[in-house]
Design a protein around this motif. Structure first.
Motif, PDB file in Angstrom:
ATOM      1  N   CYS A   1      38.892  38.105  40.544  1.00 18.54           N
ATOM      2  CA  CYS A   1      40.098  37.715  41.262  1.00 18.54           C
ATOM      3  C   CYS A   1      41.093  38.862  41.156  1.00 18.54           C
ATOM      4  CB  CYS A   1      40.694  36.431  40.678  1.00 18.54           C
ATOM      5  SG  CYS A   1      42.260  35.914  41.469  1.00 18.54           S
ATOM      6  N   ILE A   2      41.595  39.322  42.288  1.00 16.47           N
ATOM      7  CA  ILE A   2      42.634  40.342  42.327  1.00 16.47           C
ATOM      8  C   ILE A   2      43.924  39.635  42.728  1.00 16.47           C
ATOM      9  CG2 ILE A   2      43.385  42.502  43.361  1.00 16.47           C
ATOM     10  CD1 ILE A   2      40.408  43.066  43.949  1.00 16.47           C
ATOM     11  N   ALA A   3      44.903  39.654  41.837  1.00 18.16           N
ATOM     12  CA  ALA A   3      46.135  38.900  42.040  1.00 18.16           C
ATOM     13  C   ALA A   3      47.283  39.824  42.413  1.00 18.16           C
ATOM     14  CB  ALA A   3      46.488  38.126  40.760  1.00 18.16           C
ATOM     15  N   GLY A   4      48.049  39.431  43.415  1.00 16.34           N
ATOM     16  CA  GLY A   4      49.241  40.173  43.772  1.00 16.34           C
ATOM     17  C   GLY A   4      50.353  39.956  42.756  1.00 16.34           C
TER      18      GLY A   4
ATOM     19  N   PRO B   1      50.917  38.758  35.499  1.00 20.86           N
ATOM     20  CA  PRO B   1      52.361  38.565  35.379  1.00 20.86           C
ATOM     21  C   PRO B   1      52.982  37.661  36.431  1.00 20.86           C
ATOM     22  CG  PRO B   1      51.903  40.706  36.341  1.00 20.86           C
ATOM     23  CD  PRO B   1      50.574  40.120  35.944  1.00 20.86           C
ATOM     24  N   ASP B   2      52.219  37.329  37.492  1.00 22.98           N
ATOM     25  CA  ASP B   2      52.817  36.590  38.609  1.00 22.98           C
ATOM     26  C   ASP B   2      51.753  35.725  39.289  1.00 22.98           C
ATOM     27  OD1 ASP B   2      54.478  35.718  40.653  1.00 22.98           O
ATOM     28  OD2 ASP B   2      54.337  37.574  41.799  1.00 22.98           O
ATOM     29  N   THR B   3      51.294  34.706  38.569  1.00 17.87           N
ATOM     30  CA  THR B   3      50.205  33.899  39.129  1.00 17.87           C
ATOM     31  C   THR B   3      50.646  33.069  40.329  1.00 17.87           C
ATOM     32  OG1 THR B   3      48.378  32.410  38.505  1.00 17.87           O
ATOM     33  CG2 THR B   3      50.576  31.854  37.696  1.00 17.87           C
ATOM     34  N   GLY B   4      51.983  32.932  40.527  1.00 22.33           N
ATOM     35  CA  GLY B   4      52.477  32.168  41.666  1.00 22.33           C
ATOM     36  C   GLY B   4      52.419  32.912  42.983  1.00 22.33           C
ATOM     37  N   CYS B   5      52.117  34.205  42.948  1.00 24.05           N
ATOM     38  CA  CYS B   5      52.017  34.968  44.191  1.00 24.05           C
ATOM     39  C   CYS B   5      50.849  34.446  45.021  1.00 24.05           C
ATOM     40  CB  CYS B   5      51.821  36.451  43.878  1.00 24.05           C
ATOM     41  SG  CYS B   5      51.684  37.503  45.348  1.00 24.05           S
ATOM     42  N   GLY B   6      51.125  34.127  46.288  1.00 27.94           N
ATOM     43  CA  GLY B   6      50.083  33.573  47.151  1.00 27.94           C
ATOM     44  C   GLY B   6      49.047  34.582  47.585  1.00 27.94           C
ATOM     45  N   LEU B   7      49.348  35.884  47.447  1.00 27.98           N
ATOM     46  CA  LEU B   7      48.437  36.930  47.904  1.00 27.98           C
ATOM     47  C   LEU B   7      47.403  37.224  46.815  1.00 27.98           C
ATOM     48  CD1 LEU B   7      47.886  38.805  50.294  1.00 27.98           C
ATOM     49  CD2 LEU B   7      49.450  40.460  49.283  1.00 27.98           C
ATOM     50  N   LYS B   8      46.175  36.778  47.052  1.00 29.96           N
ATOM     51  CA  LYS B   8      45.072  36.973  46.108  1.00 29.96           C
ATOM     52  C   LYS B   8      43.789  37.269  46.888  1.00 29.96           C
ATOM     53  CE  LYS B   8      46.761  33.976  42.378  1.00 29.96           C
ATOM     54  NZ  LYS B   8      47.993  33.468  43.001  1.00 29.96           N
ATOM     55  N   LEU B   9      42.856  37.925  46.214  1.00 35.39           N
ATOM     56  CA  LEU B   9      41.555  38.210  46.814  1.00 35.39           C
ATOM     57  C   LEU B   9      40.465  37.832  45.822  1.00 35.39           C
ATOM     58  CD1 LEU B   9      40.419  41.338  48.807  1.00 35.39           C
ATOM     59  CD2 LEU B   9      39.051  40.532  46.886  1.00 35.39           C
ATOM     60  N   PHE B  10      39.412  37.195  46.320  1.00 33.83           N
ATOM     61  CA  PHE B  10      38.278  36.818  45.475  1.00 33.83           C
ATOM     62  C   PHE B  10      37.068  36.563  46.368  1.00 33.83           C
ATOM     63  CE2 PHE B  10      41.303  33.332  46.121  1.00 33.83           C
ATOM     64  CZ  PHE B  10      40.567  32.471  46.912  1.00 33.83           C
ATOM     65  N   PRO B  11      35.866  36.674  45.840  1.00 30.56           N
ATOM     66  CA  PRO B  11      34.680  36.326  46.624  1.00 30.56           C
ATOM     67  C   PRO B  11      34.649  34.824  46.924  1.00 30.56           C
ATOM     68  CG  PRO B  11      34.089  37.724  44.764  1.00 30.56           C
ATOM     69  CD  PRO B  11      35.502  37.277  44.538  1.00 30.56           C
TER      70      PRO B  11
ATOM     71  N   LEU C   1      44.254  30.221  39.489  1.00 30.72           N
ATOM     72  CA  LEU C   1      42.998  30.861  39.886  1.00 30.72           C
ATOM     73  C   LEU C   1      42.562  31.975  38.934  1.00 30.72           C
ATOM     74  CD1 LEU C   1      43.117  30.999  43.789  1.00 30.72           C
ATOM     75  CD2 LEU C   1      41.519  29.735  42.346  1.00 30.72           C
ATOM     76  N   PRO C   2      43.455  32.909  38.523  1.00 29.79           N
ATOM     77  CA  PRO C   2      42.987  33.954  37.600  1.00 29.79           C
ATOM     78  C   PRO C   2      42.422  33.386  36.293  1.00 29.79           C
ATOM     79  CG  PRO C   2      45.066  34.600  38.592  1.00 29.79           C
ATOM     80  CD  PRO C   2      44.845  33.159  38.963  1.00 29.79           C
ATOM     81  N   ALA C   3      43.119  32.407  35.704  1.00 22.75           N
ATOM     82  CA  ALA C   3      42.634  31.817  34.452  1.00 22.75           C
ATOM     83  C   ALA C   3      41.303  31.118  34.649  1.00 22.75           C
ATOM     84  CB  ALA C   3      43.674  30.835  33.902  1.00 22.75           C
ATOM     85  N   LEU C   4      41.139  30.420  35.774  1.00 20.40           N
ATOM     86  CA  LEU C   4      39.890  29.718  36.047  1.00 20.40           C
ATOM     87  C   LEU C   4      38.739  30.704  36.260  1.00 20.40           C
ATOM     88  CD1 LEU C   4      41.261  26.972  38.462  1.00 20.40           C
ATOM     89  CD2 LEU C   4      40.391  26.594  36.143  1.00 20.40           C
TER      90      LEU C   4
END
Length: 248
Positions: free
Chosen positions: A122-125, A156-166, A183-186
């Motif tokens: 997961c790549i988090a914005g 640092p900002d898991t609330g950011c809606g911009l994320k990428l994952f398979p 999502l990152p923690a999961l």
């Protein structure tokens, strides 16, 4: 991991008729040179014409965009799940429908995807320069610190809606309401790789936010405890050996 995989941009939206057309236009400008992307807007029971504006924007731009409408509003996590389940892309990019996420950041996330060494990630914005009120920024900093202290997702900002994952990574996760906030923690609890990319954050120019401090706080506490429970009970075995019988 190749960054040339097909991409689905999944956008949960409720009452975003004023924003969704310009957002799709910006996505098309950012990714128009790719022939392997699609936009999926999930209209989560809007009272306005978010659904119709999506179709009009797609026709006007000549881009591949689909609209899926929920009869009743079921929340952002379920809307994301609907979009991912209907997506054709191998990679999923999520973004909010209010226009505060910048589509110009998507190519950077896709480039970072090409550096991932794990099949699940997961790549988090990270909205380092947030365009919010001081009170809202304080709430966010406090919530992120508490979450990271308990879940250790290092985002640092898991609330950011911009994320990428398979897509396959998301479909492998346990589903529950509000899961999009974790999502990152999961993904990490499933043995996946986590990365963070600094992204732009913009002012909302049309419409109103659907969230407040109170409607996030109480469910956030319950959800946080639930994710901690999932982390402690998730086992990721190290497979030493697999035999093949050679049968057809």
């Amino acid at each position: 991991m190749s960054s040339g995989l097909s991409v689905s941009i999944v956008i949960p939206a409720k009452d975003e008729q004023e924003n969704i057309g310009s957002l799709i236009t910006e996505i098309h400008a950012a990714l128009g040179d790719r022939g392997d992307y699609e936009v999926i807007v999930i209209d989560d029971g809007s009272a306005d014409d978010t659904f119709g504006e999506t179709l009009r924007a797609a026709e006007r731009l000549g881009c591949k965009a689909r609209a899926i409408r929920h009869l009743h509003s079921v929340g952002q996590s379920t809307a994301v799940r609907t979009g991912v389940r209907h997506a054709l892309g191998e990679l999923i990019v999520t973004m909010d429908g209010d226009g505060q996420n910048d589509p110009a950041d998507v190519p950077d996330l896709l480039a970072r995807a090409g550096t991932m060494t794990s099949a699940h990630f997961c790549i988090a914005g990270y909205r380092k320069q947030r365009k919010d009120t001081p009170w809202k920024r304080f709430q966010s900093r406090l919530a992120n610190r508490v979450r990271n202290a308990l879940l250790h997702d290092n985002v640092p900002d898991t609330g950011c809606g911009l994320k990428l994952f398979p897509r396959a990574t998301f479909l492998n996760l346990p589903y529950f309401d509000h899961m999009h906030r974790f999502l990152p923690a999961l993904v990490k609890s499933q043995g996946g790789q986590i990365d963070v990319v600094v992204v732009n954050h913009r002012d909302r120019t049309m419409g109103t936010s659907k969230y407040s401090a109170w409607n996030r706080a109480w469910v956030g506490i319950v959800d946080l405890l639930g994710v901690m429970w999932l982390q402690r009970r998730t086992k990721n075995p190290s497979i030493e050996r697999v035999t093949d019988s050679g049968a057809d």
